[in-house]
Design a protein around this motif. Structure first.
Motif, mmCIF file in Angstrom:
data_model
loop_
_atom_site.group_PDB
_atom_site.id
_atom_site.type_symbol
_atom_site.label_atom_id
_atom_site.label_comp_id
_atom_site.label_asym_id
_atom_site.label_seq_id
_atom_site.Cartn_x
_atom_site.Cartn_y
_atom_site.Cartn_z
ATOM 1 N N ASN A 1 -15.990 71.262 -40.470
ATOM 2 C CA ASN A 1 -15.350 70.439 -41.627
ATOM 3 C C ASN A 1 -14.727 71.184 -42.434
ATOM 4 O O ASN A 1 -13.813 70.854 -43.399
ATOM 5 C CB ASN A 1 -16.821 70.050 -42.481
ATOM 6 C CG ASN A 1 -16.703 69.184 -43.491
ATOM 7 O OD1 ASN A 1 -15.756 68.392 -43.485
ATOM 8 N ND2 ASN A 1 -17.371 69.326 -44.648
ATOM 9 N N ALA B 1 -9.224 72.580 -44.022
ATOM 10 C CA ALA B 1 -8.014 73.459 -44.254
ATOM 11 C C ALA B 1 -6.772 73.103 -43.495
ATOM 12 O O ALA B 1 -5.609 73.476 -44.224
ATOM 13 C CB ALA B 1 -8.455 74.974 -43.620
ATOM 14 N N LYS C 1 -6.292 69.772 -43.421
ATOM 15 C CA LYS C 1 -5.873 68.682 -44.144
ATOM 16 C C LYS C 1 -5.137 68.745 -45.211
ATOM 17 O O LYS C 1 -3.761 68.220 -45.772
ATOM 18 C CB LYS C 1 -7.226 67.679 -44.233
ATOM 19 C CG LYS C 1 -7.127 66.554 -43.742
ATOM 20 C CD LYS C 1 -8.594 65.348 -44.005
ATOM 21 C CE LYS C 1 -9.549 65.655 -44.736
ATOM 22 N NZ LYS C 1 -10.458 64.736 -44.866
ATOM 23 N N TYR C 2 -5.716 69.825 -45.967
ATOM 24 C CA TYR C 2 -5.218 70.155 -47.408
ATOM 25 C C TYR C 2 -4.319 71.565 -47.456
ATOM 26 O O TYR C 2 -3.905 71.928 -48.399
ATOM 27 C CB TYR C 2 -6.356 70.298 -48.198
ATOM 28 C CG TYR C 2 -7.258 69.059 -48.468
ATOM 29 C CD1 TYR C 2 -6.665 68.010 -48.999
ATOM 30 C CD2 TYR C 2 -8.651 69.285 -47.871
ATOM 31 C CE1 TYR C 2 -7.543 66.759 -49.007
ATOM 32 C CE2 TYR C 2 -9.296 67.982 -47.756
ATOM 33 C CZ TYR C 2 -8.980 66.808 -48.411
ATOM 34 O OH TYR C 2 -9.829 65.753 -48.365
ATOM 35 N N ILE D 1 -3.106 73.427 -51.056
ATOM 36 C CA ILE D 1 -2.800 72.821 -52.428
ATOM 37 C C ILE D 1 -3.902 73.437 -53.544
ATOM 38 O O ILE D 1 -3.581 73.310 -54.492
ATOM 39 C CB ILE D 1 -3.205 71.147 -52.330
ATOM 40 C CG1 ILE D 1 -4.102 70.878 -51.779
ATOM 41 C CG2 ILE D 1 -1.653 70.305 -51.591
ATOM 42 C CD1 ILE D 1 -4.402 69.210 -52.036
ATOM 43 N N ILE E 1 -16.750 69.492 -55.812
ATOM 44 C CA ILE E 1 -16.609 68.961 -54.462
ATOM 45 C C ILE E 1 -17.727 68.904 -53.508
ATOM 46 O O ILE E 1 -17.410 68.170 -52.358
ATOM 47 C CB ILE E 1 -15.236 69.785 -53.904
ATOM 48 C CG1 ILE E 1 -15.631 71.258 -53.714
ATOM 49 C CG2 ILE E 1 -13.845 69.308 -54.451
ATOM 50 C CD1 ILE E 1 -14.647 71.731 -53.116
ATOM 51 N N ARG F 1 -14.376 63.609 -54.458
ATOM 52 C CA ARG F 1 -12.852 63.904 -53.918
ATOM 53 C C ARG F 1 -12.057 64.323 -55.187
ATOM 54 O O ARG F 1 -12.255 63.830 -56.096
ATOM 55 C CB ARG F 1 -12.531 62.697 -53.029
ATOM 56 C CG ARG F 1 -13.268 62.154 -52.012
ATOM 57 C CD ARG F 1 -12.906 61.012 -51.546
ATOM 58 N NE ARG F 1 -11.707 61.162 -50.767
ATOM 59 C CZ ARG F 1 -10.463 60.206 -50.852
ATOM 60 N NH1 ARG F 1 -10.417 59.201 -51.408
ATOM 61 N NH2 ARG F 1 -9.567 60.266 -49.870
ATOM 62 N N GLY G 1 -10.502 60.486 -46.467
ATOM 63 C CA GLY G 1 -11.505 61.119 -46.358
ATOM 64 C C GLY G 1 -12.560 60.424 -47.289
ATOM 65 O O GLY G 1 -12.346 59.864 -48.276
ATOM 66 N N LEU G 2 -13.829 60.600 -46.893
ATOM 67 C CA LEU G 2 -14.820 59.811 -47.633
ATOM 68 C C LEU G 2 -15.275 60.719 -48.753
ATOM 69 O O LEU G 2 -16.070 60.266 -49.727
ATOM 70 C CB LEU G 2 -16.040 59.413 -46.758
ATOM 71 C CG LEU G 2 -15.951 58.550 -45.812
ATOM 72 C CD1 LEU G 2 -17.020 58.076 -44.994
ATOM 73 C CD2 LEU G 2 -15.250 57.331 -46.295
ATOM 74 N N GLY G 3 -15.250 62.080 -48.762
ATOM 75 C CA GLY G 3 -15.811 62.833 -50.056
ATOM 76 C C GLY G 3 -17.248 63.389 -49.404
ATOM 77 O O GLY G 3 -17.782 63.623 -50.373
ATOM 78 N N LEU G 4 -17.419 63.214 -48.266
ATOM 79 C CA LEU G 4 -18.791 63.445 -47.910
ATOM 80 C C LEU G 4 -19.220 64.755 -47.165
ATOM 81 O O LEU G 4 -19.951 65.328 -47.095
ATOM 82 C CB LEU G 4 -19.311 62.418 -46.935
ATOM 83 C CG LEU G 4 -19.807 60.949 -47.735
ATOM 84 C CD1 LEU G 4 -20.309 60.057 -46.683
ATOM 85 C CD2 LEU G 4 -20.790 61.235 -48.659
ATOM 86 N N THR H 1 -7.201 77.719 -51.023
ATOM 87 C CA THR H 1 -8.935 77.977 -51.411
ATOM 88 C C THR H 1 -9.246 78.807 -50.216
ATOM 89 O O THR H 1 -8.842 79.020 -48.979
ATOM 90 C CB THR H 1 -9.510 76.734 -51.010
ATOM 91 O OG1 THR H 1 -8.364 75.580 -52.026
ATOM 92 C CG2 THR H 1 -10.841 76.559 -51.793
ATOM 93 N N PHE I 1 -12.988 78.929 -48.380
ATOM 94 C CA PHE I 1 -14.693 78.658 -48.331
ATOM 95 C C PHE I 1 -15.410 79.791 -47.765
ATOM 96 O O PHE I 1 -14.948 80.466 -46.677
ATOM 97 C CB PHE I 1 -14.771 77.453 -47.525
ATOM 98 C CG PHE I 1 -14.288 76.202 -48.057
ATOM 99 C CD1 PHE I 1 -12.989 75.783 -48.458
ATOM 100 C CD2 PHE I 1 -15.207 75.341 -48.854
ATOM 101 C CE1 PHE I 1 -12.678 74.848 -49.200
ATOM 102 C CE2 PHE I 1 -14.888 74.110 -49.719
ATOM 103 C CZ PHE I 1 -13.552 73.892 -49.873
HETATM 104 P P1 ADP Z 1 -13.193 64.611 -47.638
HETATM 105 O O1 ADP Z 1 -13.615 63.850 -46.392
HETATM 106 O O2 ADP Z 1 -12.512 63.646 -48.770
HETATM 107 O O3 ADP Z 1 -12.184 65.666 -47.206
HETATM 108 P P2 ADP Z 1 -14.894 66.828 -48.431
HETATM 109 O O4 ADP Z 1 -16.325 66.729 -48.884
HETATM 110 O O5 ADP Z 1 -14.784 67.478 -47.047
HETATM 111 O O6 ADP Z 1 -14.584 65.210 -48.058
HETATM 112 O O7 ADP Z 1 -14.138 67.287 -49.378
HETATM 113 C C1 ADP Z 1 -14.272 66.860 -50.735
HETATM 114 C C2 ADP Z 1 -12.745 67.123 -51.555
HETATM 115 O O8 ADP Z 1 -12.646 68.272 -51.670
HETATM 116 C C3 ADP Z 1 -11.595 66.535 -50.744
HETATM 117 O O9 ADP Z 1 -11.522 65.090 -50.993
HETATM 118 C C4 ADP Z 1 -10.572 67.231 -51.254
HETATM 119 O O10 ADP Z 1 -10.220 66.796 -52.691
HETATM 120 C C5 ADP Z 1 -11.342 68.725 -51.800
HETATM 121 N N1 ADP Z 1 -11.020 69.710 -50.601
HETATM 122 C C6 ADP Z 1 -11.734 69.940 -49.686
HETATM 123 N N2 ADP Z 1 -11.306 71.173 -48.886
HETATM 124 C C7 ADP Z 1 -9.989 71.562 -49.584
HETATM 125 C C8 ADP Z 1 -9.399 72.558 -49.328
HETATM 126 N N3 ADP Z 1 -9.312 73.369 -48.324
HETATM 127 N N4 ADP Z 1 -7.966 72.455 -50.254
HETATM 128 C C9 ADP Z 1 -8.022 71.826 -51.085
HETATM 129 N N5 ADP Z 1 -8.983 70.448 -51.594
HETATM 130 C C10 ADP Z 1 -10.011 70.675 -50.609
#
Ligand code: ADP
Length: 670
Positions: free
Chosen positions: A570, A575, A577-578, A604, A614, A620, A629-632, A658, A660
């Motif tokens: 995830n 990483a 996707k964004y 970003i 988040i 999201r 993405g579902l924000g889950l 970012t 993690f």
């Molecule tokens: P999603 O399926 O929307 O990605 P997540 O729970 O995995 O759901 O992530 C929640 C939100 O956190 C995302 O919608 C995004 O806005 C933000 N996010 C997560 N990881 C990153 C990242 N590596 N860089 C920037 N924003 C992030």
């Protein structure tokens, strides 16, 4: 009358003497006129006049005070009697003392009458003293000439003697008299003056007496009557006061409390309720009123009231400069701790000195003229939610036990109102939370349908195209290269749908606490390498540079392999996707007794205020709208990490992007 010789012998007695003393003739002849010596009569010494008699015998004119003569003392018959007398010397021409005349007078009747009078006066006085009503008699200049205890007390004097010996100025300057409504009562309207001025008696005038010295306020019902001399001119006024303070106060209390209950029941706003309570108390109960409340992060003063807005401003500035000491041993902090009310009828200077934080503060407190105070708890059952402080200052009011009882009652009613306001606030919050949850659910459903619809639509298009080409006999779609590409793409869409469905399933498992975890030894380095391996194609196709720092070592933890992989996938998916195709780095390190994994991107980034959010359900960040993405994912990841007794969080990178971080308890060999 008795004629005596200077050496005390009796020379002669007259008939009146015989009649008075009732001594038989025989005794007079054989004893009185022979052996009796008045100068040596021990009886007379015992009655305290022996020395006077002897002085009389020496030639002085003497008045003999009344003595009680009881014939029984000398064995004679007859009633006891009071007798007075005189001794006159009789001198010859050359001035020598020859004889002494001793006169006697029976004053028994006068004495009896006097005694009777005194007894009835004492009795009257006794009755007057015992009367609860005040009785005050004034002469024509309104000077008190008689007052009983109750009258003295109602006029603010310690004793009737003090009242009678006080000057008119002293009396008038010690209190202020008002009528029932509170208007000043002019002197000529006072019942005694009214009666004396010939306007007739006045009955049942209600008076409010404010003692300017003690600050006490008393209520009386007064009736006054003038007493006339024989010419019909008033020379005395008798006033009867009945103290109705207790009744009046009880009445006021009932009224005040019912008004308070009304006001309190109308307000459901917490702060507004507190302000209303404080304002209600000023000026009826206090010159200053403040309310302290126990909040989640400690006690706070939430309302202060004073009739003068200037004073309020001053108090605010004072509180800013000298914030309250919540550990103070007395006053509101103590009542907050103990729930027991405090009463200070008179605030002693030492108390102010103790409360003051420095000499300047002490001076200010002194200048405020705080005179009397009471602090009551805002108590509901056994829980003290706060305190109300009532202070008497410029009004000179002095609190007593009755005031304290009423203040306590107000405290109890206010606590109830406050609890209602709190419950209301909580229910409002719950409604808001519920509404937010409903909105989030609706948004989730719409995002979810959109997320599922996108891959389905794309696959449907592929199949429609294939169907049409088959019907047309066009086999280009099925040529190796083309078919392979389309199958890979469809598979990816299916993967996406499977992932979405898996996430939803996980959420419902989390909701019912059924996210089961295996507990097996796992080598984190191995798991990271495997997971990264699965992303290799994706890194390549998106030309993402990946750097790893996975040193050899003991990287064992206990946990569920599938779930841990899910967390790592995830974070890596995000990483990518964004991450805007920028480099990604993965590090494995040891932090105390935890295995720590850091996955950083240069994408970003996430705003500081969103870093925690988040990890919540459906959260999201708005700026990433165009990315699906579902924000889950992060919510599920956090639940998995927590189930492993670990921690997960995100940090902003200085260069943007970012990191993690996941920390899991390591399985160190014991
Ligand atoms: P999603 O399926 O929307 O990605 P997540 O729970 O995995 O759901 O992530 C929640 C939100 O956190 C995302 O919608 C995004 O806005 C933000 N996010 C997560 N990881 C990153 C990242 N590596 N860089 C920037 N924003 C992030």
């Amino acid at each position: 009358m008795q004629l005596l010789s200077p050496d005390g012998r009796t020379l002669a007695v007259n008939d009146a003497w015989k009649d008075l003393w009732k001594i038989p003739d025989e005794i007079i002849q054989n004893y009185i006129l022979k052996d009796y010596n008045v100068g040596k009569d021990l009886q007379l010494d015992l009655k305290g006049i022996g020395h006077l008699i002897r002085k009389g015998l020496s030639g002085e004119t003497i008045e003999i005070p009344p003595i009680l003569y009881d014939p029984a003392e000398t064995g004679l018959a007859g009633e006891p009697k009071w007798v007075t007398g005189y001794m006159y010397p009789i001198k010859n021409l050359s001035g020598e003392l020859e004889e002494i005349v001793l006169t006697h007078r029976d004053i028994t009747q006068t004495k009896k009458a006097e005694e009777e009078l005194r007894r009835s006066r004492d009795q009257l006085q006794f009755i007057f003293e015992g009367v609860l009503d005040g009785i005050l008699v004034q002469d024509k200049d309104f000077r008190p000439i008689y007052a009983n205890e109750a009258a003295a007390r109602m006029c603010g004097f310690e004793s009737p003697q003090k009242l009678i010996s006080a000057s008119i100025e002293e009396i008038l300057s010690s209190f202020e008299i008002r009528d029932e409504i509170g208007n000043p009562l002019p002197g000529e309207e006072l019942p005694a003056r009214h009666a004396m001025s010939g306007k007739g008696s006045q009955e049942n005038v209600v008076m409010r007496v404010h003692n300017l010295i003690t600050g006490e306020e008393t209520w009386s019902i007064v009736s006054a009557k003038a007493i006339n001399d024989e010419k019909g001119i008033p020379f005395m006024a008798v006033s009867i006061f009945r103290d109705i303070t207790a009744d009046k106060k009880r009445q006021e209390r009932v009224l005040f409390l019912s008004e308070a209950t009304n006001i309190l029941s109308m307000s459901l706003d917490y702060r507004e309720t507190l302000n209303k309570i404080a304002k209600l108390a000023v000026p009826k109960l206090a010159d200053w009123c403040s309310i302290d409340v126990m909040e989640e992060d400690g006690p706070k003063t939430l309302a202060v009231a004073h009739a003068d807005p200037e004073m309020l401003k001053f108090a605010e500035e004072l509180t800013l400069k000298y914030p309250p000491d919540w550990n103070a041993p007395t006053g509101s902090p103590n009542v907050l701790r103990t729930g027991i009310a405090e009463l200070y009828p008179i605030i002693p200077e030492e108390l102010l000195e103790k409360a003051a934080q420095d000499p300047e503060h002490f001076e200010i407190l002194k200048k405020l003229g705080l005179k009397s105070a009471m602090i009551v708890p805002l108590k509901l059952k056994d829980q003290t939610m706060g305190t109300i402080t009532f202070i008497g200052a410029e009004s000179g009011r002095v609190y007593n036990e009755t005031d304290l009882e009423m203040a306590k009652e107000l405290g109890a009613r206010s606590a109830l109102a406050l609890e209602n306001a709190k419950l209301y606030r909580r229910s409002e919050q719950l409604t808001k939370d519920l509404q937010n949850a409903l909105n989030a659910r609706d948004e989730f459903i719409s995002v979810c349908s959109h997320e599922l619809k996108t891959p389905i639509t794309s696959m449907k298009l592929q199949f429609q195209l294939a169907e049409k080409m088959l019907a047309d006999g066009d086999m280009r779609f099925f040529e190796k290269g083309v078919a392979e590409k389309r199958v890979i793409s469809s598979n990816r869409q299916i993967d996406r749908m499977v992932r979405l469905i898996d996430e939803m399933l996980d959420i419902s498992r989390i909701n019912v606490n059924k996210l089961d975890m295996e507990k097996l030894p796992l080598d984190m380095r191995e798991i990271l390498e495997e997971t990264l391996g699965r992303f290799e194609n994706q890194f390549k196709s998106s030309s993402i540079e990946i750097t790893t720092d996975l040193p050899e070592g003991n990287w064992f933890i206990t946990g569920d392999k599938f779930r841990i992989e899910q967390v790592l996938s995830n974070i890596i998916t995000n990483a990518i996707k964004y991450g805007g195709s920028k480099p990604i780095s993965v590090r494995l390190l040891q932090n105390e007794n935890h295995v720590r994994i850091e996955i950083s991107d240069s994408g970003i980034g996430i705003a500081t205020e969103d870093l925690e959010r988040i990890f919540n359900r459906f959260e999201r960040v708005a700026s990433s709208k165009n990315i699906t993405g579902l924000g889950l994912g992060l919510f599920i990841s956090k639940q998995i990490v927590l189930a492993h007794k670990g921690k997960i969080w995100a940090e902003r990178q200085q260069s943007g992007g970012t990191t993690f971080i996941v920390e899991l308890p390591s399985d160190l060999p014991s």
